[in-house]
Motif scaffolding. Structure first.
Motif, PDB file in Angstrom:
ATOM      1  N   GLY A 181      36.708  12.119  71.450  1.00 49.20           N
ATOM      2  CA  GLY A 181      35.317  12.384  71.797  1.00 49.20           C
ATOM      3  C   GLY A 181      35.206  13.340  72.975  1.00 49.20           C
ATOM      4  O   GLY A 181      36.208  13.718  73.587  1.00 49.20           O
ATOM      5  N   PRO A 182      33.996  13.731  73.314  1.00 50.13           N
ATOM      6  CA  PRO A 182      33.782  14.715  74.382  1.00 50.13           C
ATOM      7  C   PRO A 182      34.397  14.321  75.721  1.00 50.13           C
ATOM      8  O   PRO A 182      34.915  15.184  76.449  1.00 50.13           O
ATOM      9  CB  PRO A 182      32.259  14.792  74.484  1.00 50.13           C
ATOM     10  N   GLU A 183      34.344  13.045  76.091  1.00 51.53           N
ATOM     11  CA  GLU A 183      34.912  12.625  77.379  1.00 51.53           C
ATOM     12  C   GLU A 183      36.418  12.859  77.425  1.00 51.53           C
ATOM     13  O   GLU A 183      36.946  13.359  78.421  1.00 51.53           O
ATOM     14  CB  GLU A 183      34.602  11.150  77.636  1.00 51.53           C
ATOM     15  N   HIS A 184      37.102  12.508  76.337  1.00 48.78           N
ATOM     16  CA  HIS A 184      38.550  12.708  76.293  1.00 48.78           C
ATOM     17  C   HIS A 184      38.903  14.198  76.250  1.00 48.78           C
ATOM     18  O   HIS A 184      39.886  14.625  76.864  1.00 48.78           O
ATOM     19  CB  HIS A 184      39.139  11.999  75.074  1.00 48.78           C
ATOM     20  N   ILE A 185      38.095  14.973  75.540  1.00 47.86           N
ATOM     21  CA  ILE A 185      38.336  16.416  75.483  1.00 47.86           C
ATOM     22  C   ILE A 185      38.186  17.032  76.870  1.00 47.86           C
ATOM     23  O   ILE A 185      38.988  17.891  77.272  1.00 47.86           O
ATOM     24  CB  ILE A 185      37.357  17.093  74.496  1.00 47.86           C
ATOM     25  N   ALA A 186      37.186  16.607  77.609  1.00 50.55           N
ATOM     26  CA  ALA A 186      36.973  17.132  78.961  1.00 50.55           C
ATOM     27  C   ALA A 186      38.165  16.814  79.869  1.00 50.55           C
ATOM     28  O   ALA A 186      38.604  17.662  80.663  1.00 50.55           O
ATOM     29  CB  ALA A 186      35.687  16.558  79.542  1.00 50.55           C
ATOM     30  N   LYS A 187      38.705  15.600  79.752  1.00 52.97           N
ATOM     31  CA  LYS A 187      39.873  15.238  80.558  1.00 52.97           C
ATOM     32  C   LYS A 187      41.080  16.078  80.170  1.00 52.97           C
ATOM     33  O   LYS A 187      41.853  16.514  81.029  1.00 52.97           O
ATOM     34  CB  LYS A 187      40.181  13.750  80.379  1.00 52.97           C
ATOM     35  N   LEU A 188      41.224  16.313  78.874  1.00 48.38           N
ATOM     36  CA  LEU A 188      42.347  17.112  78.404  1.00 48.38           C
ATOM     37  C   LEU A 188      42.246  18.548  78.895  1.00 48.38           C
ATOM     38  O   LEU A 188      43.242  19.137  79.349  1.00 48.38           O
ATOM     39  CB  LEU A 188      42.380  17.082  76.867  1.00 48.38           C
ATOM     40  N   GLU A 189      41.054  19.123  78.820  1.00 48.70           N
ATOM     41  CA  GLU A 189      40.869  20.517  79.228  1.00 48.70           C
ATOM     42  C   GLU A 189      40.997  20.699  80.734  1.00 48.70           C
ATOM     43  O   GLU A 189      41.183  21.819  81.214  1.00 48.70           O
ATOM     44  CB  GLU A 189      39.516  21.018  78.740  1.00 48.70           C
ATOM     45  N   ALA A 190      40.893  19.605  81.493  1.00 45.00           N
ATOM     46  CA  ALA A 190      41.053  19.693  82.943  1.00 45.00           C
ATOM     47  C   ALA A 190      42.518  19.873  83.343  1.00 45.00           C
ATOM     48  O   ALA A 190      42.819  20.232  84.488  1.00 45.00           O
ATOM     49  CB  ALA A 190      40.485  18.435  83.607  1.00 45.00           C
ATOM     50  N   VAL A 191      43.416  19.639  82.401  1.00 47.50           N
ATOM     51  CA  VAL A 191      44.848  19.812  82.639  1.00 47.50           C
ATOM     52  C   VAL A 191      45.272  21.183  82.116  1.00 47.50           C
ATOM     53  O   VAL A 191      44.892  21.580  81.015  1.00 47.50           O
ATOM     54  CB  VAL A 191      45.652  18.698  81.923  1.00 47.50           C
ATOM     55  N   SER A 192      46.028  21.916  82.891  1.00 50.71           N
ATOM     56  CA  SER A 192      46.446  23.256  82.483  1.00 50.71           C
ATOM     57  C   SER A 192      47.328  23.183  81.245  1.00 50.71           C
ATOM     58  O   SER A 192      47.996  22.177  80.994  1.00 50.71           O
ATOM     59  CB  SER A 192      47.212  23.943  83.619  1.00 50.71           C
ATOM     60  N   MET A 193      47.335  24.274  80.471  1.00 51.69           N
ATOM     61  CA  MET A 193      48.170  24.323  79.286  1.00 51.69           C
ATOM     62  C   MET A 193      49.638  24.192  79.657  1.00 51.69           C
ATOM     63  O   MET A 193      50.412  23.535  78.945  1.00 51.69           O
ATOM     64  CB  MET A 193      47.935  25.620  78.516  1.00 51.69           C
ATOM     65  N   ALA A 194      50.038  24.786  80.758  1.00 52.87           N
ATOM     66  CA  ALA A 194      51.436  24.679  81.177  1.00 52.87           C
ATOM     67  C   ALA A 194      51.819  23.221  81.415  1.00 52.87           C
ATOM     68  O   ALA A 194      52.899  22.771  81.009  1.00 52.87           O
ATOM     69  CB  ALA A 194      51.668  25.498  82.442  1.00 52.87           C
TER      70      ALA A 194
END
Length: 288
Positions: A131-144
Motif C-alpha cells: 500500500g501507499p504507506e509501505h511504498i513511501a517507506k521503501l522510496e525513502a531508502v536509496s536504491m543503493a
C-alpha cells in the motif's frame, strides 16, 4: 462429471512450468493464479465449482509447486509476467478471464495492463502488493541501500535450509497456524498438495526459499499505476477485512482504475477465497 485436474507442462525461459487443466475445453478459458509460497491446487474448491461452465486452468508459478525453480534463484515480477504471457500465448487462451490471488493477482494486473484486449474480466484477491504507506517507506531508502540490503538477504538465504517437518501432521499444524480461518479439510488438502517428502523421510514445502526475496529494481510505482489505468475490462478487487493488506477503496489506489470495484469480506484475512469460500464462489458466478 468433473473428476479432477490433469497435469501438464509448458516451457518458459527454459524452465518447465506446471499447470493443471480441469477439462471442458469447449468452454471459455478461466485462469486461476495462486499467491506467493502457494500452489495451483489451492484453487481446487473454486475450480470444482466453476469447471462445468468454464475451461479452468491453474498454473504453478516458477519456484512453486511442481514448476521448476529459477536457475539463479532470482524471482522478478517481469519473469512471472512473462511466464503468464507464455501460458496464455501457447494455449491460445485470448481472450481469457483471470482470477489471481496475492502475488498471482499482482502478476495478473500487470499482464492485463500490458495486454488489455487479451483479458475479458479480471478478479484480483488481495493482489495489489504494498500500500501507499509501505511504498513511501521503501522510496525513502536509496536504491543503493536497497541493493545492498538485497545482497545481504540473498547471502543469508543461501545458507538457509528449507524447513523440515518430522511428519505430515506437523506440517498440517503449521498450515493451520498460518491461517486460523481454514477448516480442517482445507488445511489438510493444502498441506497434502503443497509438501514433498525428502530423502530422509522428513517433509518440506514445495517452494524455493528464494521466492521470499524480490529484486530491488522492480517496476517503478508510477509505471505500475499507469498499467492499472490501462486496464479496460471489468475488474473486481477483493479484500479481507482482517488482512494485513491495505484496502484500495480506502488508501486511494482505486482511483487509478477505470472499471474496478472493491468487495470487502468480513471474517476473512489474506485468503478470502478460502476464508469465505461460499461467498467468493457466489461472487465469481455473478461477476464472471
Amino acid at each position: 462429471m468433473i473428476t479432477g485436474p490433469t497435469s501438464h507442462i509448458y516451457i518458459s525461459q527454459r524452465l518447465r512450468l506446471h499447470y493443471v487443466d480441469w477439462g471442458n475445453p469447449g468452454a471459455a478459458p478461466l485462469l486461476l493464479v495462486h499467491g506467493n509460497r502457494d500452489h495451483c491446487r489451492s484453487w481446487d474448491w473454486t475450480a470444482r465449482a466453476l469447471a462445468r461452465d468454464w475451461h479452468v486452468l491453474a498454473p504453478d508459478l516458477r519456484g512453486h509447486g511442481d514448476s521448476d525453480w529459477s536457475l539463479d534463484g532470482t524471482y522478478s515480477m517481469s519473469a512471472f509476467v512473462y511466464d503468464l504471457a507464455q501460458l496464455i500465448h501457447q494455449l491460445e487462451l485470448r481472450p481469457v478471464t483471470i482470477v489471481g490471488h496475492s502475488l498471482g493477482g499482482s502478476v495478473s494486473l500487470r499482464y492485463t495492463g500490458l495486454y488489455p484486449d487479451a483479458v475479458r474480466k479480471l478478479v484480483v484477491v488481495e493482489g495489489m502488493a504494498l500500500g501507499p504507506e509501505h511504498i513511501a517507506k521503501l522510496e525513502a531508502v536509496s536504491m543503493a541501500q536497497r541493493i545492498r540490503d538485497w545482497i545481504d538477504e540473498r547471502r543469508a538465504m543461501a545458507g538457509r535450509q528449507p524447513k523440515r517437518y518430522a511428519s505430515l501432521e506437523e506440517a498440517y499444524q503449521r498450515m493451520q497456524e498460518a491461517n486460523s480461518y481454514l477448516t480442517d479439510e482445507q488445511a489438510r488438502h493444502l498441506t497434502d498438495h503443497g509438501i514433498i517428502q525428502n530423502e530422509d523421510g522428513t517433509y518440506s514445502w514445495k517452494f524455493d526459499n528464494c521466492v521470499r526475496i524480490f529484486p530491488p529494481d522492480d517496476t517503478e510505482p508510477d509505471v505500475i499505476r499507469q498499467l492499472w489505468g490501462s486496464i479496460t475490462c471489468p475488474t473486481r478487487l477483493i479484500y479481507g477485512k482482517d488482512s494485513w493488506a491495505s484496502n484500495p477503496a480506502e488508501d486511494g489506489r482505486l482511483a487509478y482504475f477505470r472499471t474496478a470495484e472493491v468487495s470487502l469480506y468480513e471474517n476473512a484475512g489474506h485468503w478470502p477465497h478460502h476464508d469465505q469460500l461460499e461467498r467468493f464462489v457466489a461472487e465469481l458466478r455473478e461477476f464472471l
